[in-house]
Design an enzyme around this catalytic site. Structure first.
Site, PDB file in Angstrom:
ATOM      1  CG  ASN A  43      -0.270  -0.332   2.386  1.00  0.00           C
ATOM      2  OD1 ASN A  43       0.602  -0.734   2.678  1.00  0.00           O
ATOM      3  ND2 ASN A  43      -0.989   0.242   3.628  1.00  0.00           N
ATOM      4  CD  GLU A  45      -1.489   4.815   4.596  1.00  0.00           C
ATOM      5  OE1 GLU A  45      -0.936   5.674   5.532  1.00  0.00           O
ATOM      6  OE2 GLU A  45      -2.156   3.816   4.892  1.00  0.00           O
ATOM      7  CB  CYS A  54      -5.250  -1.402  -1.916  1.00  0.00           C
ATOM      8  SG  CYS A  54      -6.581  -0.503  -0.827  1.00  0.00           S
ATOM      9  CD  GLU A  56      -5.469  -5.767  -1.598  1.00  0.00           C
ATOM     10  OE1 GLU A  56      -4.617  -4.873  -1.358  1.00  0.00           O
ATOM     11  OE2 GLU A  56      -6.372  -6.307  -0.792  1.00  0.00           O
ATOM     12  CB  CYS A  90      -8.604  -4.568  -4.074  1.00  0.00           C
ATOM     13  SG  CYS A  90      -7.428  -3.216  -3.662  1.00  0.00           S
TER      14      CYS A  90
HETATM   15  N1  THU Z   1      -5.411  -1.236   2.506  1.00  0.00           N
HETATM   16  C1  THU Z   1      -4.720  -2.301   1.515  1.00  0.00           C
HETATM   17  O1  THU Z   1      -3.606  -2.002   0.900  1.00  0.00           O
HETATM   18  N2  THU Z   1      -5.494  -3.544   1.176  1.00  0.00           N
HETATM   19  C2  THU Z   1      -6.814  -3.775   1.540  1.00  0.00           C
HETATM   20  O2  THU Z   1      -7.297  -4.725   1.083  1.00  0.00           O
HETATM   21  C3  THU Z   1      -7.270  -2.862   2.652  1.00  0.00           C
HETATM   22  C4  THU Z   1      -6.607  -1.723   2.814  1.00  0.00           C
HETATM   23  C5  THU Z   1      -4.597  -0.389   3.001  1.00  0.00           C
HETATM   24  C6  THU Z   1      -5.003   1.132   2.630  1.00  0.00           C
HETATM   25  C7  THU Z   1      -4.378   1.942   3.627  1.00  0.00           C
HETATM   26  O3  THU Z   1      -3.249   2.297   3.238  1.00  0.00           O
HETATM   27  C8  THU Z   1      -4.572   1.202   4.594  1.00  0.00           C
HETATM   28  O4  THU Z   1      -4.631  -0.309   4.300  1.00  0.00           O
HETATM   29  C9  THU Z   1      -5.654   1.171   5.744  1.00  0.00           C
HETATM   30  O5  THU Z   1      -6.840   1.186   5.137  1.00  0.00           O
END
Ligand code: THU
Length: 132
Positions: A43, A45, A54, A56, A90
């Site tokens: 992920n 941000e 995300c 995925e 995702c």
């Molecule tokens: N996140 C993911 O990378 N994949 C997921 O399936 C759920 C959420 C990340 C997005 C964000 O950076 C953090 O988790 C909190 O939501």
């Protein structure tokens, strides 16, 4: 060779690259293509929170960008103590390419649940639903 275990390890390594200073929730993913190639993602941000992507989707978009189109398995690992599912966005992106994808839901300790995209996103909207 245990390819599920290998995919988990690659996803876990990607988690280590997560850029998650806001949520402090690090996630890693790895996809195995039908051709046997593996692409990982974490992920990423942003201070403009809505721009976060995300793990995925980063893994899948890397794979698609390299010419892959169909996948066999995705491994997802987060720092949660329980195995988390991919978010709805995702799931939809994954469904575009492989509706019957195998998905390994993992914690840092290992693979905790093996499921499928069709189980997590039944009756998905897809390309065949668009008018021709
Ligand atoms: N996140 C993911 O990378 N994949 C997921 O399936 C759920 C959420 C990340 C997005 C964000 O950076 C953090 O988790 C909190 O939501």
């Amino acid at each position: 060779m245990d390819s599920d275990r290998d995919l988990f390890e690659i996803a876990k390594r990607a988690l280590g690259n997560a850029y998650a200073p806001y949520s402090r929730f690090r996630v890693g993913a790895a996809v195995l293509t039908r051709e046997g190639n593996v692409y990982s993602g974490c992920n990423v941000e942003n201070s403009s929170y809505g721009l976060t992507v995300c793990a995925e989707r980063n893994a899948v978009f890397k794979a698609i960008s390299e010419g892959a189109r169909a996948f066999d398995t995705l491994a997802l690992v987060s720092e949660s103590s329980h195995p988390v599912s991919p978010c709805g966005a995702c799931l939809q992106v994954l469904s575009e390419f492989t509706p019957a994808l195998r998905i390994l839901l993992c914690t840092p300790d290992g693979i905790r649940r093996t499921t499928t995209l069709s189980e997590l996103l039944p009756d998905a909207f897809g390309p065949d639903d668009l008018p021709r």
